[in-house]
Design a protein around this motif. Structure first.
Motif, PDB file in Angstrom:
ATOM      1  N   SER A  56       0.819  -1.176  -0.269  1.00  0.00           N
ATOM      2  CA  SER A  56       0.051   0.046  -0.126  1.00  0.00           C
ATOM      3  C   SER A  56       0.913   1.252  -0.063  1.00  0.00           C
ATOM      4  CB  SER A  56      -0.918  -0.058   1.427  1.00  0.00           C
ATOM      5  OG  SER A  56      -0.214  -0.128   2.446  1.00  0.00           O
ATOM      6  N   VAL A  66      -5.549   3.132  -1.173  1.00  0.00           N
ATOM      7  CA  VAL A  66      -6.213   2.168  -0.762  1.00  0.00           C
ATOM      8  C   VAL A  66      -7.692   2.664  -0.080  1.00  0.00           C
ATOM      9  CG1 VAL A  66      -6.431   0.114   0.710  1.00  0.00           C
ATOM     10  CG2 VAL A  66      -4.199   0.561  -0.386  1.00  0.00           C
ATOM     11  N   LEU A  81      -8.652  -0.040  -4.984  1.00  0.00           N
ATOM     12  CA  LEU A  81      -7.695   1.041  -5.046  1.00  0.00           C
ATOM     13  C   LEU A  81      -8.364   2.016  -6.003  1.00  0.00           C
ATOM     14  CD1 LEU A  81      -4.391  -1.028  -6.240  1.00  0.00           C
ATOM     15  CD2 LEU A  81      -5.042  -0.505  -3.899  1.00  0.00           C
TER      16      LEU A  81
END
Length: 109
Positions: A56, A66, A81
């Motif tokens: 992430s 995210v 995402l």
């Protein structure tokens, strides 16, 4: 030097000859302990999920963030995402990763 004295003086069969064997067994024990410690550290890193945090963090550098993370099972998760206009869903498991684009109608629901 006679042949009888040459053959009896050069072969060590005492405690000095057995010392390298004790050193080898302690070396194997030390190697085993260090290897077990390394595997324990790797297991803890995987168990706490530091790999997913790294994923992430690298996605955020490219403009992706995210939006949502859903744990599906103990070994799989789904990530939504978004980079502003595009949305993706990433499903990762022990067997691999699947990437799918979310349509505008999917993101409204």
């Amino acid at each position: 030097m006679s042949p009888a004295t040459a053959s009896t003086s050069g072969i060590p069969f005492g405690p000095a000859a057995s010392a390298p064997v004790a050193g080898a067994s302690s070396s194997f024990a030390l190697a085993f302990v260090l290897l077990a410690a390394a595997f324990a550290v790797l297991w803890l890193i995987r168990r706490r999920g530091y790999g997913a945090k790294r994923l992430s963090a690298s996605a955020a550098e490219d403009g992706w963030s995210v939006v949502q993370r859903i744990r599906l099972t103990a070994t799989s998760q789904a990530l939504v995402l978004r980079d502003g206009r595009d949305s993706l869903i990433v499903v990762e498991s022990r067997h691999g990763v699947r990437l799918m684009r979310l349509d505008a109608k999917d993101s409204r629901e």
